[in-house]
Motif scaffolding. Sequence first.
Motif, mmCIF file in Angstrom:
data_model
loop_
_atom_site.group_PDB
_atom_site.id
_atom_site.type_symbol
_atom_site.label_atom_id
_atom_site.label_comp_id
_atom_site.label_asym_id
_atom_site.label_seq_id
_atom_site.Cartn_x
_atom_site.Cartn_y
_atom_site.Cartn_z
ATOM 1 N N HIS A 170 1.065 4.110 -2.943
ATOM 2 C CA HIS A 170 0.679 5.508 -2.762
ATOM 3 C C HIS A 170 1.833 6.476 -2.985
ATOM 4 C CE1 HIS A 170 -2.920 3.750 -0.964
ATOM 5 N NE2 HIS A 170 -3.492 4.901 -1.190
ATOM 6 N N TYR A 216 -7.305 4.477 9.034
ATOM 7 C CA TYR A 216 -8.119 5.682 9.228
ATOM 8 C C TYR A 216 -8.733 5.730 10.614
ATOM 9 C CZ TYR A 216 -7.659 4.541 4.427
ATOM 10 O OH TYR A 216 -7.133 4.128 3.251
ATOM 11 N N HIS A 221 -11.509 7.927 0.753
ATOM 12 C CA HIS A 221 -10.644 7.775 1.931
ATOM 13 C C HIS A 221 -9.566 8.846 1.945
ATOM 14 C CE1 HIS A 221 -8.170 5.667 -1.075
ATOM 15 N NE2 HIS A 221 -7.138 5.851 -0.279
ATOM 16 N N GLY A 226 0.824 -1.207 0.000
ATOM 17 C CA GLY A 226 0.000 0.000 0.000
ATOM 18 C C GLY A 226 0.859 1.258 0.000
ATOM 19 N N ARG A 246 -5.798 -9.839 -2.306
ATOM 20 C CA ARG A 246 -7.260 -9.859 -2.362
ATOM 21 C C ARG A 246 -7.810 -11.234 -2.712
ATOM 22 N NH1 ARG A 246 -10.160 -5.969 -0.880
ATOM 23 N NH2 ARG A 246 -9.062 -3.995 -0.944
HETATM 24 C C1 HEM Z 1 -4.332 11.623 1.500
HETATM 25 C C2 HEM Z 1 -4.140 10.753 0.596
HETATM 26 C C3 HEM Z 1 -4.245 9.251 0.770
HETATM 27 C C4 HEM Z 1 -3.992 8.489 1.867
HETATM 28 C C5 HEM Z 1 -3.523 8.927 3.254
HETATM 29 C C6 HEM Z 1 -4.259 7.125 1.498
HETATM 30 C C7 HEM Z 1 -4.125 6.032 2.348
HETATM 31 C C8 HEM Z 1 -4.475 4.764 2.029
HETATM 32 C C9 HEM Z 1 -4.303 3.647 2.890
HETATM 33 C C10 HEM Z 1 -3.669 3.714 4.277
HETATM 34 C C11 HEM Z 1 -4.796 2.561 2.263
HETATM 35 C C12 HEM Z 1 -4.871 1.154 2.826
HETATM 36 C C13 HEM Z 1 -3.685 0.353 2.488
HETATM 37 C C14 HEM Z 1 -3.641 -0.099 1.074
HETATM 38 O O1 HEM Z 1 -4.368 -1.008 0.698
HETATM 39 O O2 HEM Z 1 -2.880 0.522 0.334
HETATM 40 C C15 HEM Z 1 -5.278 2.971 0.988
HETATM 41 C C16 HEM Z 1 -5.853 2.153 0.054
HETATM 42 C C17 HEM Z 1 -6.157 2.534 -1.211
HETATM 43 N N1 HEM Z 1 -5.914 3.770 -1.768
HETATM 44 FE FE1 HEM Z 1 -5.289 5.414 -0.793
HETATM 45 N N2 HEM Z 1 -4.667 7.077 0.204
HETATM 46 C C18 HEM Z 1 -4.653 8.363 -0.284
HETATM 47 C C19 HEM Z 1 -4.963 8.746 -1.574
HETATM 48 C C20 HEM Z 1 -5.343 7.884 -2.585
HETATM 49 C C21 HEM Z 1 -5.605 8.272 -3.961
HETATM 50 C C22 HEM Z 1 -5.494 9.696 -4.494
HETATM 51 C C23 HEM Z 1 -5.964 7.126 -4.630
HETATM 52 C C24 HEM Z 1 -6.332 6.906 -6.057
HETATM 53 C C25 HEM Z 1 -6.188 7.532 -7.057
HETATM 54 C C26 HEM Z 1 -5.922 6.037 -3.685
HETATM 55 C C27 HEM Z 1 -6.263 4.724 -3.983
HETATM 56 C C28 HEM Z 1 -6.337 3.708 -3.082
HETATM 57 C C29 HEM Z 1 -6.863 2.400 -3.367
HETATM 58 C C30 HEM Z 1 -7.425 1.924 -4.691
HETATM 59 C C31 HEM Z 1 -6.759 1.659 -2.203
HETATM 60 C C32 HEM Z 1 -7.215 0.230 -1.974
HETATM 61 C C33 HEM Z 1 -6.104 -0.725 -2.155
HETATM 62 C C34 HEM Z 1 -6.581 -2.131 -2.026
HETATM 63 O O3 HEM Z 1 -7.488 -2.509 -2.761
HETATM 64 O O4 HEM Z 1 -6.061 -2.862 -1.194
HETATM 65 N N3 HEM Z 1 -5.532 6.533 -2.451
HETATM 66 N N4 HEM Z 1 -5.075 4.350 0.874
#
Ligand code: HEM
Lengths: 240, 510
Positions: free
Chosen positions: A78, B157, A209, A74, A125
Amino acid sequence: MLGVIYAILFYIATAIIVVGVAMRVRTYARTPAPLKIPTTPAPTTGWGVFWRMVREVLLFQSLYKSNKWIWLFGWMMHMSLWLILARHMRYFIFESYWWIDAVQFVGTYASFTFLFGLGGLLIRRFAVERIRYISSPSDVLMLLLLIGIGASGSLMRFVTHTDIVSVKAFMLGLSRFHVGHLPSDPVLLVHLALVITLMIIFPISKLMHAPGVFFSPSRNQIDNSRDKRHLAPWAAELEK
Amino acid sequence: MPDGAEEFRKMQHALDVPCLKPGAMEGVQPFKAKPEHQEKVGMPGELIPDWKEKALEKMAELGEKNRAFKVYLDTCVKCGACTDKCHYFLGTGDPKNMPVARQDLLRSVYRRYFTFAGKYFPWLVGARDLTEDVLEEWYSYYHQCSECRRCSVFCPYGIDTAEITMAAREILDTVGVGQKYSNEIIGKVKEVGNNLGLNPKALRATLEDLEEDLEEDTGLAVRLPLDEKGADILLITPSADFFAEPHIDGLLGYAKVFHEAGVSWTISSYASEAANFGLFIGSYENMREISLRIRKAAEDLGVKRIVFGECGHAWRVAYSFLDTLAGPFDFLDQKYPIPQHILEFTWDEIQKGTLKFDKSKNDDIRLTYHDSCNVARASRMGDMPGGQFEIPRNVIKAVCNNYFDMDPDTIKESTLCCGGGGGLLTDDLMDLRIKGSSPRMTALQDVTEEHGVTHMAAICAICKTQFSKVMPKFGYEMDSVVSVHQLVSNAIILTGSNDGESAEEETSDE
Ligand code: HEM
Ligand code: HEM
Ligand code: SF4
Ligand code: SF4
């Protein structure tokens, strides 16, 4: 013709993501938190909360405590995403800034770590029974969408190459409400179509999120309930 | 040797993740509230005809009144980090006891009626209609969550399933499906002043008996004052402290500490309960009504300070919510924390040097300490974050020689719930309680093997009752769980006491 279709789609998608996210954020901001519920131990000052947030957003601190594999994939995904987006800035602004130039080099390789992280998350997954149980089709599609964007982008970068200068001209044109010529390179069109999809679903999906994390009361509240009275407006009504 | 029942097999490791056993706990439910219990919490007596509309209305209302509810339902990314963090999942293997799956029971309905994706593409995002079966499923699995917040620590979160559980229980209550245990108890507090329904006369008699015992033991008039106007301190303690073991020994400990510190204090018969079950059912209004009793008692008795006894959820409501619910407490002495925990009081006195101990009095005990979930993750003690972990340990180490912590992944902020919190401490959920306690019990068995630990201290009335019930199933005596102030009580040297040994100690000390 292509240029016109993509231009319209881009305008619609931009409107949806901007207005959609703004509306959601407004709801979050306006909804009161009636009680003090920070997950303790929590910071006792505003600055403390700020740093807690920074650690959560930049390092995924809680996730690190929780599960090293998810954290690795993750976090990689990111952080690569931020580098990629920074690198993409050159399509949207006329003159480059030093920090955009600075990330050009690392940004190139970020597409690999981006795809690697996404691949890891996708495998988990399916491979981990617990995560398979909690997954809906949308969770898988979301990963596939990002993989599609990353893969088509990398293809342009490393294999087929596209006319970046025209792309830049097209995007800059859009920002001035001028529809120019878009190269009809299929990989580019796929890349852009997927990006447009991402923008449209952003405000109605779990992608919320990203702004949501800043509104989570268990993370953004100050642990000072004995020093400062906390009262929601609707709860204050009960006291009348 | 266990007091009855077969000994439970130990898990390999406290945090071992089981294979999924879908349906393992399906249909497990506590008794439902009768109309008379429902009425006392201001809820309809039975399932109302237009339950579906009302349930959805309530859900919409919660979305407007509670940011946590809204944000948590929207932001979960199904990353799965929380899936192996709940002791009920670890103990039962039922996938619906994984925190995110528990949230999804409600989130699926929220999505169906309140989100674009769920309205038009329900199959895509796992949205579903609200039916009576769903209501039953909610009742079942939202009463298999002890609102312990362990999942919240590990979610990126901070999504706190306890908040969703409370919301679900409130929705259920609103349509007439309440839990007997919690709602009946709330009714008793409102009528009599405490969870047990102990009336002022009976309470006075109990306290007088205890005073006699204390005088016999110590030769001193160590008091347990009731309703004494003008006392400095109002002690609010869980009513279990008045009659249950080992709670009662803790109460004697508080009395000795107050005596030795030379402060005047009192218990109130009107607010003779620290626990606030309004929290469990997620009802702000009920929680507020119960808290206001404490305010009224403090005003009527004219006290200057409020101190809370050993109780976990009670301390959460006291520390985090009391000022919100029943404040501002500008009539109390602002020099002291409002409210203060009895351990903060005792630790202050120890630091001032007012209290003297003979630690050898606890030498028959090899001790570990169970961080109660709501103290650990929803409150604080002292001035520094984490004081809720240090202060109890400091006090324990001041009164006890043999202390050993359990596996670091099962204590402090990562502590495992006892298995009986959040309104589940009822006999109709015994099977769930035993299974839910097995991760904690396994961690305990580990320190018993490694360090010969014999006893576990706790600072929560629910933990104490739960452990004294389940520990025999894991090969411990039921009195292996002790109050922290029971240890204080054992070791404290009271000035002028006729207790031979301690008097000697004292002279040799000086
Ligand atoms: C402030 C900005 C952000 C924070 C702090 C954040 C944080 C996180 C965290 C902690 C996870 C859970 C761990 C993981 O599965 O990676 C997650 C999942 C995810 N994030 Fe973010 N994220 C941010 C922005 C974004 C953006 C801009 C996108 C997409 C364009 C995104 C797409 C995703 C997706 C698709 C998942 C799910 C991953 C999975 O299916 O396991 N995130 N995010
Ligand atoms: C309007 C938006 C976008 C435009 C016009 C755009 C255009 C492009 C172009 C022209 C390339 C080729 C770069 C080269 O050949 O050097 C590229 C690469 C790439 N794009 Fe995009 N893109 C957009 C949005 C995005 C988004 C939102 C993501 C990620 C979620 C993304 C991910 C990538 C990746 C991973 C690469 C390959 C690595 C790199 O060159 O940085 N793109 N994009
Ligand atoms: S850890 Fe948080 S975001 Fe991840 S699945 Fe659990 S509740 Fe959802
Ligand atoms: S709050 Fe505690 S009991 Fe409830 S789901 Fe989370 S870990 Fe499990």
